[in-house]
Design a protein around this motif. Structure first.
Motif, PDB file in Angstrom:
ATOM      1  N   ALA A 512       0.840  -1.199   0.000  1.00 13.03           N
ATOM      2  CA  ALA A 512       0.000   0.000   0.000  1.00 13.03           C
ATOM      3  C   ALA A 512       0.872   1.244   0.000  1.00 13.03           C
ATOM      4  O   ALA A 512       2.007   1.242   0.496  1.00 13.03           O
ATOM      5  N   LEU A 513       0.340   2.329  -0.576  1.00 17.78           N
ATOM      6  CA  LEU A 513       1.088   3.581  -0.675  1.00 17.78           C
ATOM      7  C   LEU A 513       0.613   4.559   0.384  1.00 17.78           C
ATOM      8  O   LEU A 513      -0.580   4.620   0.703  1.00 17.78           O
ATOM      9  N   PRO A 514       1.520   5.386   0.931  1.00 17.52           N
ATOM     10  CA  PRO A 514       1.097   6.412   1.900  1.00 17.52           C
ATOM     11  C   PRO A 514       0.489   7.611   1.191  1.00 17.52           C
ATOM     12  O   PRO A 514       0.551   7.752  -0.042  1.00 17.52           O
ATOM     13  N   GLN A 515      -0.116   8.492   1.956  1.00 19.62           N
ATOM     14  CA  GLN A 515      -0.654   9.735   1.413  1.00 19.62           C
ATOM     15  C   GLN A 515       0.458  10.548   0.752  1.00 19.62           C
ATOM     16  O   GLN A 515       1.572  10.653   1.266  1.00 19.62           O
ATOM     17  N   GLY A 516       0.136  11.140  -0.400  1.00 19.62           N
ATOM     18  CA  GLY A 516       1.100  11.976  -1.112  1.00 19.62           C
ATOM     19  C   GLY A 516       2.020  11.210  -2.037  1.00 19.62           C
ATOM     20  O   GLY A 516       2.735  11.817  -2.837  1.00 19.62           O
ATOM     21  N   ALA A 517       2.015   9.874  -1.971  1.00 20.71           N
ATOM     22  CA  ALA A 517       2.882   9.056  -2.827  1.00 20.71           C
ATOM     23  C   ALA A 517       2.088   8.546  -4.032  1.00 20.71           C
ATOM     24  O   ALA A 517       0.865   8.437  -4.003  1.00 20.71           O
ATOM     25  N   PHE A 518       2.808   8.225  -5.091  1.00 22.30           N
ATOM     26  CA  PHE A 518       2.179   7.556  -6.225  1.00 22.30           C
ATOM     27  C   PHE A 518       3.186   6.646  -6.903  1.00 22.30           C
ATOM     28  O   PHE A 518       4.408   6.824  -6.788  1.00 22.30           O
ATOM     29  N   ALA A 519       2.657   5.622  -7.568  1.00 22.52           N
ATOM     30  CA  ALA A 519       3.471   4.676  -8.320  1.00 22.52           C
ATOM     31  C   ALA A 519       3.181   4.870  -9.799  1.00 22.52           C
ATOM     32  O   ALA A 519       2.024   4.919 -10.219  1.00 22.52           O
ATOM     33  N   LEU A 520       4.234   4.987 -10.585  1.00 22.77           N
ATOM     34  CA  LEU A 520       4.125   5.178 -12.024  1.00 22.77           C
ATOM     35  C   LEU A 520       4.651   3.924 -12.711  1.00 22.77           C
ATOM     36  O   LEU A 520       5.781   3.492 -12.449  1.00 22.77           O
ATOM     37  N   GLY A 623      -3.625  13.215  -1.859  1.00 24.84           N
ATOM     38  CA  GLY A 623      -2.481  14.108  -1.766  1.00 24.84           C
ATOM     39  C   GLY A 623      -1.645  14.197  -3.027  1.00 24.84           C
ATOM     40  O   GLY A 623      -0.563  14.809  -3.013  1.00 24.84           O
ATOM     41  N   VAL A 624      -2.099  13.607  -4.138  1.00 27.71           N
ATOM     42  CA  VAL A 624      -1.388  13.654  -5.420  1.00 27.71           C
ATOM     43  C   VAL A 624      -2.233  14.472  -6.395  1.00 27.71           C
ATOM     44  O   VAL A 624      -3.439  14.231  -6.545  1.00 27.71           O
ATOM     45  N   ASP A 625      -1.605  15.435  -7.067  1.00 27.81           N
ATOM     46  CA  ASP A 625      -2.311  16.352  -7.970  1.00 27.81           C
ATOM     47  C   ASP A 625      -2.218  15.860  -9.413  1.00 27.81           C
ATOM     48  O   ASP A 625      -1.139  15.476  -9.894  1.00 27.81           O
ATOM     49  N   PHE A 626      -3.358  15.920 -10.116  1.00 32.67           N
ATOM     50  CA  PHE A 626      -3.445  15.537 -11.528  1.00 32.67           C
ATOM     51  C   PHE A 626      -3.955  16.739 -12.310  1.00 32.67           C
ATOM     52  O   PHE A 626      -4.812  17.488 -11.839  1.00 32.67           O
ATOM     53  N   SER A 643      -3.714  14.622 -28.592  1.00 39.33           N
ATOM     54  CA  SER A 643      -3.502  13.726 -27.459  1.00 39.33           C
ATOM     55  C   SER A 643      -3.720  14.447 -26.130  1.00 39.33           C
ATOM     56  O   SER A 643      -3.279  15.590 -25.945  1.00 39.33           O
ATOM     57  N   CYS A 644      -4.386  13.773 -25.203  1.00 49.77           N
ATOM     58  CA  CYS A 644      -4.507  14.295 -23.844  1.00 49.77           C
ATOM     59  C   CYS A 644      -3.126  14.258 -23.191  1.00 49.77           C
ATOM     60  O   CYS A 644      -2.473  13.216 -23.172  1.00 49.77           O
ATOM     61  N   VAL A 645      -2.687  15.377 -22.667  1.00 50.72           N
ATOM     62  CA  VAL A 645      -1.396  15.480 -21.981  1.00 50.72           C
ATOM     63  C   VAL A 645      -1.680  15.569 -20.483  1.00 50.72           C
ATOM     64  O   VAL A 645      -2.386  16.473 -20.035  1.00 50.72           O
ATOM     65  N   VAL A 646      -1.139  14.627 -19.724  1.00 54.76           N
ATOM     66  CA  VAL A 646      -1.454  14.507 -18.301  1.00 54.76           C
ATOM     67  C   VAL A 646      -0.200  14.753 -17.477  1.00 54.76           C
ATOM     68  O   VAL A 646       0.862  14.185 -17.759  1.00 54.76           O
ATOM     69  N   ARG A 647      -0.354  15.585 -16.441  1.00 52.78           N
ATOM     70  CA  ARG A 647       0.742  15.852 -15.503  1.00 52.78           C
ATOM     71  C   ARG A 647       0.340  15.338 -14.128  1.00 52.78           C
ATOM     72  O   ARG A 647      -0.780  15.534 -13.680  1.00 52.78           O
ATOM     73  N   ILE A 648       1.268  14.647 -13.463  1.00 55.76           N
ATOM     74  CA  ILE A 648       1.042  14.112 -12.116  1.00 55.76           C
ATOM     75  C   ILE A 648       2.138  14.653 -11.212  1.00 55.76           C
ATOM     76  O   ILE A 648       3.322  14.639 -11.585  1.00 55.76           O
ATOM     77  N   GLY A 650       3.339  14.617  -6.988  1.00 56.84           N
ATOM     78  CA  GLY A 650       3.166  14.208  -5.600  1.00 56.84           C
ATOM     79  C   GLY A 650       4.290  14.760  -4.747  1.00 56.84           C
ATOM     80  O   GLY A 650       5.145  15.528  -5.222  1.00 56.84           O
ATOM     81  N   ALA A 651       4.302  14.334  -3.497  1.00 56.35           N
ATOM     82  CA  ALA A 651       5.308  14.853  -2.579  1.00 56.35           C
ATOM     83  C   ALA A 651       6.717  14.452  -2.991  1.00 56.35           C
ATOM     84  O   ALA A 651       7.687  15.172  -2.710  1.00 56.35           O
ATOM     85  N   GLY A 652       6.859  13.306  -3.681  1.00 56.59           N
ATOM     86  CA  GLY A 652       8.195  12.820  -4.011  1.00 56.59           C
ATOM     87  C   GLY A 652       8.654  13.096  -5.419  1.00 56.59           C
ATOM     88  O   GLY A 652       9.777  12.729  -5.790  1.00 56.59           O
ATOM     89  N   GLY A 653       7.836  13.758  -6.254  1.00 56.28           N
ATOM     90  CA  GLY A 653       8.263  14.040  -7.617  1.00 56.28           C
ATOM     91  C   GLY A 653       7.085  14.184  -8.541  1.00 56.28           C
ATOM     92  O   GLY A 653       5.918  14.181  -8.120  1.00 56.28           O
ATOM     93  N   SER A 654       7.366  14.285  -9.848  1.00 56.22           N
ATOM     94  CA  SER A 654       6.324  14.557 -10.829  1.00 56.22           C
ATOM     95  C   SER A 654       6.631  13.850 -12.137  1.00 56.22           C
ATOM     96  O   SER A 654       7.771  13.444 -12.401  1.00 56.22           O
ATOM     97  N   ALA A 655       5.604  13.706 -12.980  1.00 59.67           N
ATOM     98  CA  ALA A 655       5.753  13.021 -14.259  1.00 59.67           C
ATOM     99  C   ALA A 655       4.828  13.651 -15.278  1.00 59.67           C
ATOM    100  O   ALA A 655       3.797  14.256 -14.928  1.00 59.67           O
ATOM    101  N   LEU A 656       5.170  13.510 -16.557  1.00 61.98           N
ATOM    102  CA  LEU A 656       4.393  14.065 -17.663  1.00 61.98           C
ATOM    103  C   LEU A 656       4.175  12.973 -18.701  1.00 61.98           C
ATOM    104  O   LEU A 656       5.129  12.305 -19.126  1.00 61.98           O
ATOM    105  N   ILE A 657       2.901  12.820 -19.115  1.00 61.66           N
ATOM    106  CA  ILE A 657       2.530  11.821 -20.118  1.00 61.66           C
ATOM    107  C   ILE A 657       1.941  12.579 -21.306  1.00 61.66           C
ATOM    108  O   ILE A 657       0.774  12.986 -21.281  1.00 61.66           O
ATOM    109  N   PRO A 658       2.719  12.819 -22.382  1.00 57.58           N
ATOM    110  CA  PRO A 658       2.261  13.697 -23.469  1.00 57.58           C
ATOM    111  C   PRO A 658       1.588  12.977 -24.633  1.00 57.58           C
ATOM    112  O   PRO A 658       1.277  13.621 -25.643  1.00 57.58           O
ATOM    113  N   GLY A 659       1.361  11.666 -24.547  1.00 49.77           N
ATOM    114  CA  GLY A 659       0.736  10.979 -25.666  1.00 49.77           C
ATOM    115  C   GLY A 659       1.614  11.004 -26.897  1.00 49.77           C
ATOM    116  O   GLY A 659       2.822  10.763 -26.822  1.00 49.77           O
TER     117      GLY A 659
END
Length: 776
Positions: A512-520, A623-626, A643-648, A650-659
């Motif tokens: 399980a993941l804590p608040q503010g964390a995410f798995a990519l 706690g993770v922003d999309f 293409s839908c471009v999605v930005r994620i 969280g407390a530990g970092g960020s990622a970009l999915i530009p299609g």
């Protein structure tokens, strides 16, 4: 030295030795195998010299297990050596060979397996080819001279799901590829007789007699083991209803053919009793059963599963043929050893485990002395027991179980086996005369109508598609022990306690993941894309991987098992970046398997119930922003550029999915939302094509890592060398699913963790080695 006498434990020890290879990442070295063989030989001599005893019996079992391991490892090493030489990958190669099996034809291509002629030493003996040319119609047994472009068998590697490399090794397929052109035939390359030519002719007769559809496809599978017409949606229906084992020719059907042969000979002896003076009736019936089973198995293509069935039938009849009293477990062990001597890599296939697992349960249930029971109990309990007994095996290979299976099989097994299959056997006997066989095929189709209605109804029942994680080795062993305890004979103390050993099967493998964390997770879907984002209590999937023009997709094979492996039974949100088949292909099959809370797409009209993904939409999960950065509502649909471009973040970092956006949209994002582009991980646009991931975009994003989702040796040469150079100049590390399998990364509150690559973490000895993980 004492004479060796087969004990059931000997067969189990040999099987344990061969199966000990399955969890290994690498095969033992030649030196190690030599040492193990010497130890086994010494142990065997010590065990079978002098007087018998429990210690020596145990020593003998250890020796047999070691022999099994050494034998299987030697055959495994030989199979690996028979794969295509890596230096020939991507080169045009001239060869000759015979078409083996039934070719699969569709609108775009013909796919078949080719057995190369003797003398082609540098080439694998068996390969799988595609011919992308209309009008070609190779027949089974044809000898073809071809120019082909080959590569070593390489599949997708994720934490769970379909493993093509394991399947290729089990089938001794040493290369895959496509045909560049055909060459004129030569006299030394002549067509040969092949039973598959007869099977293809029978399939054609069935096509003439029946209209297209699932019932016709099912009849082909039941009659001649031809499953070419069964598509992914049909297989999903069979899995959901628990009737997959009935569709292709199974051990039950071959056994029925053997029983019919024995019954016909019994009738012959009843009519002419004097035959018993020449050959005793029990032995004659056993021989007739074997011959009938052999003929039916040959008509089914004499595949490895049918060969295993024949060996098992022969072992079960061994006592009758040799006039010796053999216990059921001794016969079972004899069959097990014979199958593994023929093919020690048989445990790589699900069929081996399911068939021997089912027979073991039947022996447990009925092998001891029979006692009268109520009819309902004698009919229902074996079906329930078989479902429970095979549960760990189904989860290990398919990550899916059907709770509707016991109910469906109570009706389907006797109906198909004792009513439909005999009709099909009669049609096969009459197949040389189309006028006689056509009405029989039509009668069988009519009889299959209620069966088809039953499985459609069952597939819609709750929990008919119960997905669970692929069990770990420890959970799998515990489950098997628990099932043995649970299904022990009546009177066994505390049988119900065995159910507790099944509980580890329910546990997801991901923590399980804590608040503010995410798995990519960038899943390995070949030339396509599917990105999974998981927070403490929510799951988002961006794109569903490729579909194929001739039907089929990776929703069932990759996405559903990957989600089940982390304990996800449904998606909170699905975003389909654009409508291209390599990004949206798995959507339909995924919706059949999982509940999805909301679907967004840049082309919502092509997906029922979908909403338009729009620039400026924001939400927060645990706690993770999309945020969706593109497309704006004023932009018409422009394919890749929409293409839908999605930005994620969280407390530990960020990622970009530009299609699949190109440099034009990248420039617009830089101008209008440059402050939103700075992230730690960038999924490269359009799989690393030269028209995406520009130097300016990289400067605005400043990623620490760039991930590519691409197919192995893909025809587009993605990622393009120019893109790799741009990313290298930007100072980012580069990871490619084609080389590394699925890529997983945790963003924890304390920071971004080290990425995990499936080709390393899930490696087995039959997998191709991964390339260096970074191009920096």
């Amino acid at each position: 030295m004492r004479a060796f006498r087969l004990h059931p434990a000997h067969g189990f020890a040999f099987a344990l030795g061969t199966c000990a290879l399955l969890p290994l990442a690498e095969l033992p070295s030649t030196v190690t195998l030599g040492v193990l063989a010497a130890v086994a030989l010494i142990a065997a001599v010590a065990a079978y010299s002098g007087t018998a005893g429990r210690a020596k019996f145990a020593l003998g079992l250890a020796a047999i297990a070691l022999f099994g391991l050494v034998y299987a490892a030697a055959i495994g090493e030989r199979r690996l050596d028979q794969r295509l030489d890596a230096a020939l990958q991507g080169e045009n190669v001239e060869l000759a060979g015979h078409v083996d099996g039934l070719p699969i034809r569709d609108q775009r291509s013909v796919r078949f397996e080719l057995q190369t002629v003797a003398g082609a030493r540098e080439l694998p003996r068996r390969m799988r080819l595609s011919w992308y040319e209309t009008g070609v119609a190779p027949e089974p047994g044809d000898c073809l001279r071809l120019v082909v472009r080959l590569k070593r068998p390489r599949g997708l590697v994720n934490a769970a799901g379909f493993d093509f490399e394991r399947l290729a090794l089990a089938g001794n397929i040493g290369a895959t590829g496509y045909i560049v052109r055909a060459l004129p035939a030569q006299s030394e390359c002549a067509a040969r007789f092949d039973i598959d030519r007869v099977r293809d002719a029978i399939a054609g007769a069935i096509d003439t007699a029946l209209p297209p559809g699932r019932i016709r496809a099912t009849i082909k599978g039941l009659a001649i083991g031809d499953t070419r017409e069964i598509d992914d949606a049909d297989w999903d229906l069979f899995r959901a209803s628990g009737t997959t084992h009935l569709i292709a020719i199974s051990g039950l059907h071959v056994g029925l053919a053997a029983a019919i042969g024995a019954g016909l000979l019994w009738l012959l002896y009843w009519l002419w009793p004097g035959l018993g003076l020449r050959l005793p009736r029990p032995q004659a019936m056993a021989v007739a059963a074997l011959l009938t089973a052999c003929m039916y198995a040959v008509l089914a293509g004499y595949s490895l599963p049918t060969q295993r069935t024949l060996i098992t039938i022969a072992a079960m009849l061994a006592g009758v043929l040799t006039r010796r009293e053999l216990g059921w477990w001794t016969r079972y062990a004899l069959a097990l050893v014979a199958v593994l001597l023929l093919d020690p890599l048989a445990p790589l296939s699900a069929g081996f485990w399911l068939s021997f697992g089912a027979v073991a349960w039947l022996i447990l249930a009925f092998g001891r002395r029979w006692r009268p029971e109520p009819l309902w109990r004698a009919w229902i309990m074996p079906q329930l027991g078989l479902t429970v007994a095979l549960l760990p095996l189904g989860l290990a290979f398919f990550q899916q179980a059907s709770l509707a299976a016991p109910l469906v099989n109570l009706l389907a097994v006797p109906y198909v086996t004792f009513l439909v299959v005999p009709i099909l056997l009669l049609a096969l006997l009459l197949s040389p005369i189309a006028m006689l066989s056509a009405p029989i095929w039509q009668l069988a189709a009519g009889l299959l109508g209620p069966f088809d209605a039953l499985i459609v109804w069952a597939a819609d029942l709750p929990l008919s598609r119960w997905t669970l994680p692929a069990p770990s080795l420890v959970a799998w062993v515990l489950a098997l022990l628990g099932i043995l305890w649970l299904l022990a004979p009546r009177g066994w103390p505390g049988r119900a306690l065995g159910a507790f050993a099944l509980l580890p099967l329910l546990l997801p493998r991901s923590p399980a993941l804590p608040q503010g964390a995410f798995a990519l997770s960038l899943l390995d879907v070949g030339q396509g894309q599917a990105t999974l984002v998981r927070t403490a209590a929510h799951t988002l999937l961006v794109d569903t991987g490729p579909g194929f023009p001739d039907g089929g997709d990776l929703g069932d094979r990759v996405l559903a098992p990957a989600l089940a492996d982390i304990g996800v039974q449904g998606l909170d949100r699905l975003i389909v970046s654009h409508d291209d088949l390599d990004h949206a292909g798995g959507t339909a099959s995924l919706r059949r398997r999982l509940s999805i809370g909301r679907i967004d797409a840049s082309a919502p009209g092509s997906i029922p119930g979908a909403s338009l993904c729009q620039m400026g939409e924001r939400w927060t999960w645990d706690g993770v922003d999309f945020e969706i950065l593109h497309p704006p509502t004023t932009l018409p649909y422009l394919g890749n550029e929409s293409s839908c471009v999605v930005r994620i973040a969280g407390a530990g970092g960020s990622a970009l999915i530009p299609g699949d956006i190109g440099t034009t949209i990248e420039g617009r994002l830089i101008r209008e939302q440059g402050d939103r582009l700075d992230v730690d991980v960038l999924i490269a646009g359009h799989h690393g094509s030269a028209g995406s991931t520009s130097a300016d975009f990289l400067q605005a994003v400043t990623p620490k890592q760039v991930w590519y989702s691409a197919g192995y040796l893909n025809r587009f040469d993605f990622p393009r060398p120019v893109v790799v150079e741009r990313v290298t100049a930007a100072g980012a590390r580069q990871f490619n699913t084609a080389q590394l399998g699925a890529i997983d990364l945790l963003f924890l509150p304390q920071g971004m963790q080290t990425p995990v690559f499936a080709r390393a973490s899930e490696r087995r000895w039959w997998h191709e080695a991964s390339a260096p993980p970074s191009a920096d």
